[in-house]
Design an enzyme around this catalytic site. Structure first.
Site: not given
Ligand code: PBG
Length: 326
Positions: A275, A234, A131, A249, A314, A196
């Site tokens: 996901s 954070e 990233c 997340k 989704y 996150k």
């Molecule tokens: C990018 C990002 C990710 C997700 C959203 N933005 C993947 C990661 O950090 O590896 C995951 C979304 C999902 O799993 O639906 N940084």
């Protein structure tokens, strides 16, 4: 008269109208954000192997898809780009003709009322899949910041309403806010992925977005799953830097974090039903082990009950379609 047999909590559960009258939480289509994956090329609608029913679209096929999303009453989309060209510094992320920048313009033309949120991160655009910029094998925070700010600015220039940094670099909200304000975009909001976690539940997404790290993992920048106090720090930091909305997340394994952030901060709160959470439901439904028509509303309701105002999911389209049927 304080207890049983005078007190009977079952009385208000007796019929559906009674249950509906005292229902404490509800999920509306208007709370949902639908993620969209955009690929370079023409006439492409590719089903993602790891995410049944979810497709990658090329920009020319977006109008039809976003018109359908808008018609369903879904207020917002979150855009992810899958570029053809990847390099060490993710330059396709901030190219004015990049795939996301083109997608934003196409969406604003065909469904102007749809809120366009963009994921701001380099991982889909870097050859190493991390990233940020790599210096001596480590993701360098401060060299990454200007690139993130540039990416966010290019999204705003293309017409995005909200930019959503998901990289977990320190100080990125501040860098992005400054870059937007300097360029005259003080009306564009930042939805910060403040908390996150370094989660296994992103795995299907990485197949979808071709963003698997080529070495190592994301644990040196994403939060360690056992920690919740760190998540509050954070959020505190991102709010202080100017985030308009906060995101947690993943959602399901982190409902306690959502709840704690809700109780501590007053800004609008979003949760990302990621996901892996989506795929678990789909896999169980395909095996005939779970009725997804009931599982999905229950899951979305749980995320709202924990304290989220907005849910990125989704499931948004199918949930909206089922609402129309009932
Ligand atoms: C990018 C990002 C990710 C997700 C959203 N933005 C993947 C990661 O950090 O590896 C995951 C979304 C999902 O799993 O639906 N940084």
């Amino acid at each position: 008269m304080t207890g049983f047999p005078q007190l009977r909590l079952r009385r208000l559960r007796r019929t559906e109208p009674l249950r509906a009258l005292v229902r404490e939480t509800s999920v509306e289509v208007g709370d949902l954000v639908y993620p969209l994956f955009i690929v370079e090329g023409n006439n492409l609608k590719q089903e993602i192997a790891s995410m049944p029913g979810i497709f990658r679209y090329s920009v020319d096929l977006l109008p039809q898809e976003v018109e359908e999303i808008a018609k369903l009453g879904i207020p917002a989309v979150l855009l992810f780009g899958i570029p053809e060209h990847k390099d060490e510094v993710g330059s396709a992320a901030y190219h004015p003709e990049g795939v996301v920048q083109q997608a934003i313009r196409a969406i604003k033309q065909s469904a102007p009322e749809l809120i366009v949120i963009t994921d701001v991160c380099l991982c889909e655009y870097t050859s190493h899949g991390h990233c940020g910029v790599i210096v001596d094998g480590y993701v360098d925070n401060d060299q990454t910041l200007p690139l993130l700010a540039r990416t966010a600015l290019s999204h705003a220039e293309a017409g995005a309403d909200i930019v959503a940094p998901s990289d977990m670099m320190d100080g990125r909200v501040k860098s992005i806010r400054e870059a937007l304000d300097e360029a005259g975009f003080n009306h564009i909001s930042i939805l910060s992925y403040a908390a996150k976690y370094a989660s296994v539940f992103y795995e299907p997404f990485r197949v979808a977005a071709e963003a698997t790290p080529q070495f190592g993992d994301r644990r040196s920048y994403q939060i360690d799953p056992p920690n919740w106090r760190e998540a509050l720090r954070e959020v505190e930091q991102d709010v202080a830097e100017g985030a308009d909305m906060i995101l947690i997340k993943p959602a399901l394994a982190y409902l306690d974090v959502i709840h704690r952030v809700r109780n501590t901060f007053n800004c609008p709160l979003a949760a990302y039903n990621v996901s892996g959470e989506f795929t678990m439901v789909k896999a169980a439904a395909r095996c005939g082990w779970l009725d997804e028509r009931r599982a999905i509303p229950e899951i979305l309701t749980a995320i709202k009950r924990a304290g989220a105002d907005v849910i990125i999911t989704y499931h948004a389209k199918e949930f909206a379609q089922w609402q129309l049927l009932t």
